[in-house]
Write an enzyme that holds these catalytic residues in place. Structure first.
Site, PDB file in Angstrom:
ATOM      1  N   TYR A 101       0.865  -1.190   0.000  1.00  0.00           N
ATOM      2  CA  TYR A 101       0.000   0.000   0.000  1.00  0.00           C
ATOM      3  C   TYR A 101       0.897   1.233   0.000  1.00  0.00           C
ATOM      4  O   TYR A 101       1.854   1.314   0.784  1.00  0.00           O
ATOM      5  CB  TYR A 101      -0.896   0.009   1.252  1.00  0.00           C
ATOM      6  N   GLU A 189      -3.370   7.533  -4.280  1.00  0.00           N
ATOM      7  CA  GLU A 189      -3.241   6.235  -3.597  1.00  0.00           C
ATOM      8  C   GLU A 189      -2.998   5.107  -4.591  1.00  0.00           C
ATOM      9  O   GLU A 189      -3.647   5.043  -5.628  1.00  0.00           O
ATOM     10  CB  GLU A 189      -4.527   5.962  -2.810  1.00  0.00           C
TER      11      GLU A 189
END
Ligand code: GDP
Ligand code: MN
Length: 379
Positions: A101, A189
């Site tokens: 992530y 993101e």
């Protein structure tokens, strides 16, 4: 404003973040053609403004153009958490070894942008943050310095990335940060940032939110706005120049002034209620704009009561009251309303509202408690 995955990834790629080859398809046939061009082994991905598409069945691997067409046929038209899929992204399939992530976002408390990363990528990052917060690594970026080598090295080593991949990781973090800053984004993101079987890092998913207030200087990004993904009411509000954001509660709020609107929401919460929206009708209170605002609020079936909080300043209280009464003649509803009116000519205004048999209040706390009682407590 949110971007689709394919738009976000192309924006990242413009700044040098590696992404898989791919293109958008609107039909199963197009999906087949796209898959052929990519050599057959692809992933078919629903393009909707919501996460968790994988779990919802909106991401499927296909090993031939025919399978890609079948997967696209299944995904197109699918409903994912209230969003209907009308396009899919066909990307070259990647062989995934690890899912990381990585995001750049704004940490308002620190008044800095922040890089957030975790070796526990791919899945729901909120769940990771809650259950195993130690697996999330945060680093703040000094706007004058940008991302420094020691920062990306720190993140990479804490995530257990082998040393050979640190340079790649540093370039991706730096480039993602550049895309974030230059796009006036509030979020960039990548989940997952994958490590392939042969040790290459690549952004397989992408999400980007752009600050609405900066869109005037981001024409290329503004042009990416997908109206079909935005709540109908918010579209109408933008057209009418009303500041409106839909929320989850059951008390509709109509207020003049953004600060007062936020205060009103806080006070509703304070008395155990839950606001259905943020709405600032701005200065003035012509019947037309009040009517538009009311229609927007009432278009939400969750609304059980409407709280109108007006502070008369330059706009006089009696004008606003007349605006509300006139607006009600244009809107067909039996949802109860409470009006709190204070400031210039409040007395005259309250008299007009009383004549129209409207529930009124003098203080905000009184009005909020009445609205909460009518709505039956929090949603
Ligand atoms: P999300 O569920 O909306 O976050 O969609 P993602 O794009 O993140 O895809 C969900 C999951 O599908 C990823 O975490 C991967 O595990 C898997 N996935 C996506 N693309 C590929 C791919 O090219 N190859 C493989 N093997 N898996 C993929
Ligand atoms: Mn994802």
């Amino acid at each position: 404003m949110n971007l689709h995955e394919y738009q976000a990834k192309r924006t990242f790629a413009k700044y040098g973040v590696p992404i898989p080859d791919g293109d958008v398809a609107y039909t199963a046939n197009e999906a087949r053609e796209n898959a052929k061009k990519l050599g057959g082994k692809v992933v078919v991905k629903a393009q909707v403004h919501i996460g968790g598409r994988g779990k919802a069945g909106g991401v499927k691997l296909a090993n031939t153009p025919e399978e890609a067409a079948e997967a696209a046929a299944k995904i197109l038209g699918m409903d994912i958490k209230g969003f209907t899929v009308n396009k899919v992204l066909i990307d070259e399939q990647s062989a995934i070894d690890k899912e990381i992530y990585l995001a750049v976002l704004i940490d308002r408390a620190a008044r800095r942008s922040m890089i957030m990363a975790s070796a526990a990528g791919g899945m729901d990052i909120e769940a990771v943050a809650k259950e195993t917060p130690e697996k999330i690594i945060k680093v703040h970026v000094d706007p004058a310095l940008g991302v420094k080598g020691y920062q990306s090295t720190y993140i990479a080593s804490r995530m257990g990335l082998p040393r050979e991949q640190w340079k790649q990781f540093h370039n991706i973090v730096t480039n993602l940060y550049a895309s974030f800053v230059n796009s006036d984004a509030s979020l960039a993101e990548v989940n997952p940032l994958i490590v392939t079987d042969d040790g290459m890092l690549m952004a397989v998913d992408g999400k980007m939110s752009i600050d609405d207030n900066a869109l005037y200087r981001q024409p290329e990004l503004e042009a990416m706005r997908d109206l079909s993904e935005e709540p109908e009411a918010e579209k109408q509000a933008r057209a009418a120049g009303i500041n409106f954001i839909q929320l989850d509660g059951n008390i509709g709020c109509m207020v003049n002034g953004a600060g007062l609107a936020m205060t009103t929401m806080d006070v509703v919460n304070l008395f155990g209620g839950s606001p259905a929206n943020f709405l600032d009708i701005g200065g003035g209170a012509k019947a037309e704009s009040v009517a538009t605002a009311l229609k927007l609020i009432l278009s939400d079936p969750k609304v059980k009561a409407v709280l109108i909080n007006i502070f008369g300043g330059i706009t006089r209280g009696d004008e606003v009251a007349q605006g509300i009464v006139d607006a009600l003649a244009m809107v067909d509803t039996d949802i109860p309303m409470v009006v709190r009116l204070a400031g210039t000519n409040a007395k005259e205004g309250l008299a007009i509202l009383a004549d129209a048999e409207m529930e009124t209040a003098v203080t905000l706390s009184d009005a909020a408690q009445k609205a909460v009682a009518i709505a039956g407590g929090a949603a």
